[in-house]
Write an enzyme that holds these catalytic residues in place. Structure first.
Site, PDB file in Angstrom:
ATOM      1  N   HIS A  17      29.120  86.150 -34.776  1.00  0.00           N
ATOM      2  CA  HIS A  17      29.337  85.172 -35.842  1.00  0.00           C
ATOM      3  C   HIS A  17      30.345  85.727 -36.843  1.00  0.00           C
ATOM      4  O   HIS A  17      30.185  86.857 -37.322  1.00  0.00           O
ATOM      5  CB  HIS A  17      28.035  84.883 -36.586  1.00  0.00           C
ATOM      6  CG  HIS A  17      26.977  84.218 -35.775  1.00  0.00           C
ATOM      7  ND1 HIS A  17      26.776  82.851 -35.775  1.00  0.00           N
ATOM      8  CD2 HIS A  17      26.042  84.741 -34.938  1.00  0.00           C
ATOM      9  CE1 HIS A  17      25.756  82.562 -34.971  1.00  0.00           C
ATOM     10  NE2 HIS A  17      25.298  83.689 -34.455  1.00  0.00           N
ATOM     11  N   ASP A  70      31.416  76.955 -34.987  1.00  0.00           N
ATOM     12  CA  ASP A  70      29.996  76.646 -34.824  1.00  0.00           C
ATOM     13  C   ASP A  70      29.780  75.216 -35.310  1.00  0.00           C
ATOM     14  O   ASP A  70      30.203  74.866 -36.415  1.00  0.00           O
ATOM     15  CB  ASP A  70      29.165  77.629 -35.655  1.00  0.00           C
ATOM     16  CG  ASP A  70      27.681  77.585 -35.327  1.00  0.00           C
ATOM     17  OD1 ASP A  70      27.164  76.485 -35.054  1.00  0.00           O
ATOM     18  OD2 ASP A  70      27.039  78.650 -35.366  1.00  0.00           O
ATOM     19  N   ILE A  71      29.121  74.374 -34.503  1.00  0.00           N
ATOM     20  CA  ILE A  71      28.923  72.976 -34.915  1.00  0.00           C
ATOM     21  C   ILE A  71      27.720  72.810 -35.839  1.00  0.00           C
ATOM     22  O   ILE A  71      27.505  71.731 -36.380  1.00  0.00           O
ATOM     23  CB  ILE A  71      28.794  72.027 -33.708  1.00  0.00           C
ATOM     24  CG1 ILE A  71      27.575  72.382 -32.856  1.00  0.00           C
ATOM     25  CG2 ILE A  71      30.060  72.018 -32.879  1.00  0.00           C
ATOM     26  CD1 ILE A  71      27.237  71.306 -31.841  1.00  0.00           C
ATOM     27  N   HIS A  86      27.482  86.776 -28.366  1.00  0.00           N
ATOM     28  CA  HIS A  86      28.419  86.151 -29.288  1.00  0.00           C
ATOM     29  C   HIS A  86      28.351  86.817 -30.652  1.00  0.00           C
ATOM     30  O   HIS A  86      27.331  87.364 -31.053  1.00  0.00           O
ATOM     31  CB  HIS A  86      28.192  84.647 -29.417  1.00  0.00           C
ATOM     32  CG  HIS A  86      26.799  84.242 -29.828  1.00  0.00           C
ATOM     33  ND1 HIS A  86      25.718  84.327 -28.984  1.00  0.00           N
ATOM     34  CD2 HIS A  86      26.315  83.765 -31.005  1.00  0.00           C
ATOM     35  CE1 HIS A  86      24.635  83.902 -29.605  1.00  0.00           C
ATOM     36  NE2 HIS A  86      24.960  83.570 -30.838  1.00  0.00           N
ATOM     37  N   GLU A 144      19.435  82.762 -29.980  1.00  0.00           N
ATOM     38  CA  GLU A 144      19.481  81.316 -29.764  1.00  0.00           C
ATOM     39  C   GLU A 144      20.093  80.940 -28.421  1.00  0.00           C
ATOM     40  O   GLU A 144      19.566  80.102 -27.700  1.00  0.00           O
ATOM     41  CB  GLU A 144      20.265  80.648 -30.895  1.00  0.00           C
ATOM     42  CG  GLU A 144      20.287  79.126 -30.783  1.00  0.00           C
ATOM     43  CD  GLU A 144      21.051  78.481 -31.929  1.00  0.00           C
ATOM     44  OE1 GLU A 144      21.135  77.250 -31.924  1.00  0.00           O
ATOM     45  OE2 GLU A 144      21.561  79.210 -32.791  1.00  0.00           O
TER      46      GLU A 144
END
Length: 294
Positions: A95, A29-30, A93, A88
């Protein structure tokens, strides 16, 4: 319009990849909560994770289990926390978050900024620790931004810095095509490029590059804050697909350019804003918009 994650899968956007198989992909994750915060996705674009067929949902979690083992082996922590938010980005997805205390999993915490070199190190370290699936050979290094840059630095693949800069500008043109920044009027995003100064880009150096008077006011702003109303699904654009395009642009700028900032030049009611960062070839690149603020 493909999601940002689908564009990463397709190779249209860069990512710090840590694991991949035929149906799944994992990358850093950026905008992480902590170092090593990793996203695990199915390559097939499905908005809501629990809309996946049972076998595919199980396969995604099995892949995430292997990735979690790699994250825990590479990043010192007590446990790997697991979360599914799903608001988002309209692409399922998971995390995976290294945690030493429950508070590390709080998504209300400020996101941290991890330097590019550190992101490369983390991605490589995690990738090396992800175990192979049963019946598979040991994982091989993945093609990532870091690896592309390493390959590009070898004599056999050496290319002029201008070629890298031209590639960056071309990608920026594709990402900004047809996009408008909404203030009190709409302004098209115009791609710009300048020769970067040798030292730090301060207000005076920027005004020289832009041929502006030395006493012109300059304000700086963080890119995510500047674009916040355009990357939100319910923002000023009123269009989720356009918001996703702004998210893709934001991700590209943060991953491909260094020290990206927004510079607001002049005073209202009309002023120019430049989103600029340094390219690997030593130039400044980004986009310009005109703001109307009364």
């Amino acid at each position: 319009m493909p999601s940002i994650f689908s564009r990463i899968v397709a190779g249209e956007l860069p990512a710090y990849k840590v694991a991949e198989d035929e149906h799944h992909l994992a990358f850093l994750d950026i905008t992480p909560l902590v170092e090593g915060h990793t996203l695990v996705i199915p390559k097939k674009e499905v908005d809501y994770i629990f809309d996946l067929p049972p076998a595919e949902l199980a396969a995604l979690h099995q892949f995430a289990q292997r990735v979690a083992k790699g994250v825990k082996a590479a990043v010192p922590c007590r446990r790997i926390g697991v979360a599914v938010i799903g608001l988002e980005v309209p692409h399922a997805h998971i995390h995976l978050i290294p945690m030493n205390k429950v508070a590390d999993m709080n998504f209300a915490n400020p996101k941290i900024k991890v330097a590019e070199e550190r992101m490369k190190e983390l991605a490589a370290a995690i990738a090396a620790q992800v175990p192979a699936a049963e019946g598979e050979a040991a994982p091989v290094p993945l093609e990532s931004k870091a690896e592309r840059e390493t390959a590009a630095s070898s004599p056999a693949a050496e290319a002029p810095a201008d070629a890298a800069a031209d590639s960056t500008l071309e990608q920026l043109r594709q990402l900004t095509e047809g996009l408008y920044f909404v203030s009190e009027s709409d302004s098209p995003l115009a791609v710009v490029s300048y020769q970067a100064p040798a030292g730090e880009l301060d207000a005076q150096e920027l005004l020289k590059l832009l041929n502006q008077p030395a006493d012109t006011p300059v304000q700086t702003q963080e890119l995510t804050h500047f674009l916040r109303n355009h990357t939100a699904d319910d923002g000023v654009l009123g269009n989720v697909e356009l918001a996703n395009r702004f998210k893709a642009l934001q991700m590209f700028l943060k991953q491909e350019l260094e020290d990206v900032k927004v510079y607001r030049i002049g005073k209202g009611p009309q002023l120019d804003a430049y989103a600029l960062g340094r390219t690997p070839g030593g130039k400044l690149a980004g986009f310009k918009v005109t703001l109307i603020e009364t």
